[in-house]
Design an enzyme around this catalytic site. Structure first.
Site, PDB file in Angstrom:
ATOM      1  CB  CYS A 252      -3.517   7.614 -14.009  1.00  0.00           C
ATOM      2  SG  CYS A 252      -3.545   6.399 -12.694  1.00  0.00           S
TER       3      CYS A 252
ATOM      4  CB  CYS B  69      -5.713  -4.392  -2.654  1.00  0.00           C
ATOM      5  SG  CYS B  69      -4.609  -3.323  -1.712  1.00  0.00           S
TER       6      CYS B  69
HETATM    7 FE1  SF4 Z   1      -2.788  -0.143  -4.709  1.00  0.00          FE
HETATM    8 FE2  SF4 Z   1      -3.421  -2.418  -3.433  1.00  0.00          FE
HETATM    9 FE3  SF4 Z   1      -3.539  -2.326  -6.099  1.00  0.00          FE
HETATM   10 FE4  SF4 Z   1      -1.180  -2.274  -4.889  1.00  0.00          FE
HETATM   11  S1  SF4 Z   1      -2.619  -3.987  -4.867  1.00  0.00           S
HETATM   12  S2  SF4 Z   1      -1.837  -0.966  -6.590  1.00  0.00           S
HETATM   13  S3  SF4 Z   1      -1.660  -1.129  -3.016  1.00  0.00           S
HETATM   14  S4  SF4 Z   1      -4.791  -1.132  -4.689  1.00  0.00           S
END
Ligand code: SF4
Ligand code: SAH
Length: 393
Positions: free
Chosen positions: A128, A139
């Site tokens: 990963c 998010c």
């Molecule tokens: Fe992915 Fe959202 Fe986390 Fe950024 S904030 S790594 S876009 S899940």
């Protein structure tokens, strides 16, 4: 972090300090390496042959020492060592989970840190890989999204993560012992699902994946690479055309109202716009389905209505759904859905004909599971002022 975050956070974008002096061969594309070799004095006439030789040493055999490049003359090796280095990102710590998952914390130019996770499975293994330091998106369920320092990784830093993992797994073929291509590989698959939004760093991700796919090097085919995006619609078609890898989408909700809160980039490109782009994804076929990632958050996106709505939304897209039990992190505003609920959700999808595996969290004890990545130093840091001071801003 509240559950209604802005699309992009108030971040500190770190200016990238270019290394001085010798250039790193590891991370150059074929075109870049050819030009660099010519610039360093390789005659034009020999450029093609030299490129092939050096390319194989760097990417097929994984060597870091010019002295072992025995098919090159001493003088040529001397020239190489005066102009170039072959380096990986610097390994800071390596943690191994009870389940065999390995998490590497590496340091890159400027002192910033990213995490890489290796997940061993029966007969294969997945790495990963991170594409950015932190992530500008916010998010609300993702630990990486709370990190305020952000910078795009270079192609060299991205492919360097793969090379570093192969070093650690001792998976480079030994010079003089054949190609080492037989049998299952320890590192057989790549997922661009670490820190960062890969489609906000398109060119570097593309170049790194081209290097990774090159048959005379690391040679992982395009179907062994999955790029995950939160839904950066304008770059989706380009991903198919210029990289050609498999696609995963962080979907996570079935109404715009909820997705706006969970994946704020939805305010820019909503569910309908995203689905239109996915319906057009040129690579999507029944054998190369798009993966819809769906994090299971208790009472937020896990109702039966959600499951039925999801089935309707997927109509016309070759898709499978990956249900991810929410991985908690300190201060997270959500709880993981119950096992019963996750299984009931999966059953509805399955009855509608969609494969919907429930992802088993890996490496939870070392905070290596999905969405838990965040550099250790960043976690330990106390204040924004301190971050700024350390970044020399
Ligand atoms: Fe992915 Fe959202 Fe986390 Fe950024 S904030 S790594 S876009 S899940
Ligand atoms: N930025 C890209 C790549 C990261 S992939 C993207 O968002 O797609 C990491 C995956 O793990 C994404 O699907 C993300 O939504 C999911 N994830 C993030 N935080 C999580 C958490 N705490 N628990 C479970 N999954 C999470």
């Amino acid at each position: 972090m509240t559950a209604t975050a802005p699309i992009t956070q108030d971040v500190l974008t770190i200016p990238r300090k270019l290394p001085e002096g010798a250039k790193n061969l590891a991370g150059m594309t074929r075109e870049q390496m050819r030009e660099a070799l010519i610039e360093a004095g390789t005659p034009q006439k020999q450029a093609k042959m030299r490129l092939n030789q050096v390319w194989q040493w760097v990417y097929h055999w994984g060597v870091t020492d010019f002295d072992v490049m025995t098919n090159l003359s001493k003088d040529y090796r001397k020239m190489l060592s005066e102009n170039f280095v072959i380096e990986r990102p610097e390994l800071v710590t390596k943690l191994v989970s009870e389940d065999g998952t390995r998490k590497y914390l590496v340091r890159i130019a400027g002192g910033h840190e990213v995490e890489i996770v290796y997940i061993p499975e029966e007969g294969r293994g997945t790495l990963c890989v991170s594409s950015q330091v932190g992530c500008t998106l916010t998010c609300s369920f993702c630990h990486t999204g709370t990190q305020k320092l952000v910078r795009n990784l270079t192609a060299s830093e991205i492919v360097g993560q793969i090379m570093l993992a192969r070093d650690d797994l001792d998976e480079w073929p030994e010079p003089g012992t054949g190609t080492g291509d037989d049998g299952p590989r320890l590192l057989s698959n790549i997922v661009l699902m670490g820190m960062g939004e890969p489609l906000y760093n398109f060119e570097n991700v593309r170049d790194a994946m081209k290097i990774t796919m090159d048959g005379e090097g690391i040679a992982l085919g395009r179907r062994r690479i999955t790029l995950s995006t939160s839904g950066v619609v304008p770059e989706i078609a380009r991903t198919a055309e210029e990289i050609g890898c498999l696609l995963a989408v962080s979907f996570h909700a079935t109404t715009d109202e909820v997705r706006d809160k969970l994946v704020p980039v939805n305010k820019k490109w909503n569910i309908e716009t995203l689905l239109d782009a996915l319906r057009e994804y040129p690579k999507a076929t029944n054998s190369e389905r798009i993966t819809f990632e769906y994090v299971m958050l208790d009472g937020v996106n896990d109702t039966f209505e959600d499951a039925h709505r999801l089935v309707k939304l997927l109509d016309g897209i070759p898709a499978k759904v990956n249900l991810i039990p929410f991985n908690e992190w300190p201060g997270a505003p959500y709880k993981r859905s119950s096992n019963n609920r996750i299984h009931a959700f999966a059953r509805i999808l399955m009855e509608a004909g969609y494969a919907s595996p429930i992802r088993t969290p890996r490496g939870e004890d070392i905070m290596a599971a999905c969405g838990q990545l965040k550099s250790a130093t960043e976690r330990a840091r106390k204040s924004r002022a301190q971050i700024e001071a350390e970044a020399g801003l």
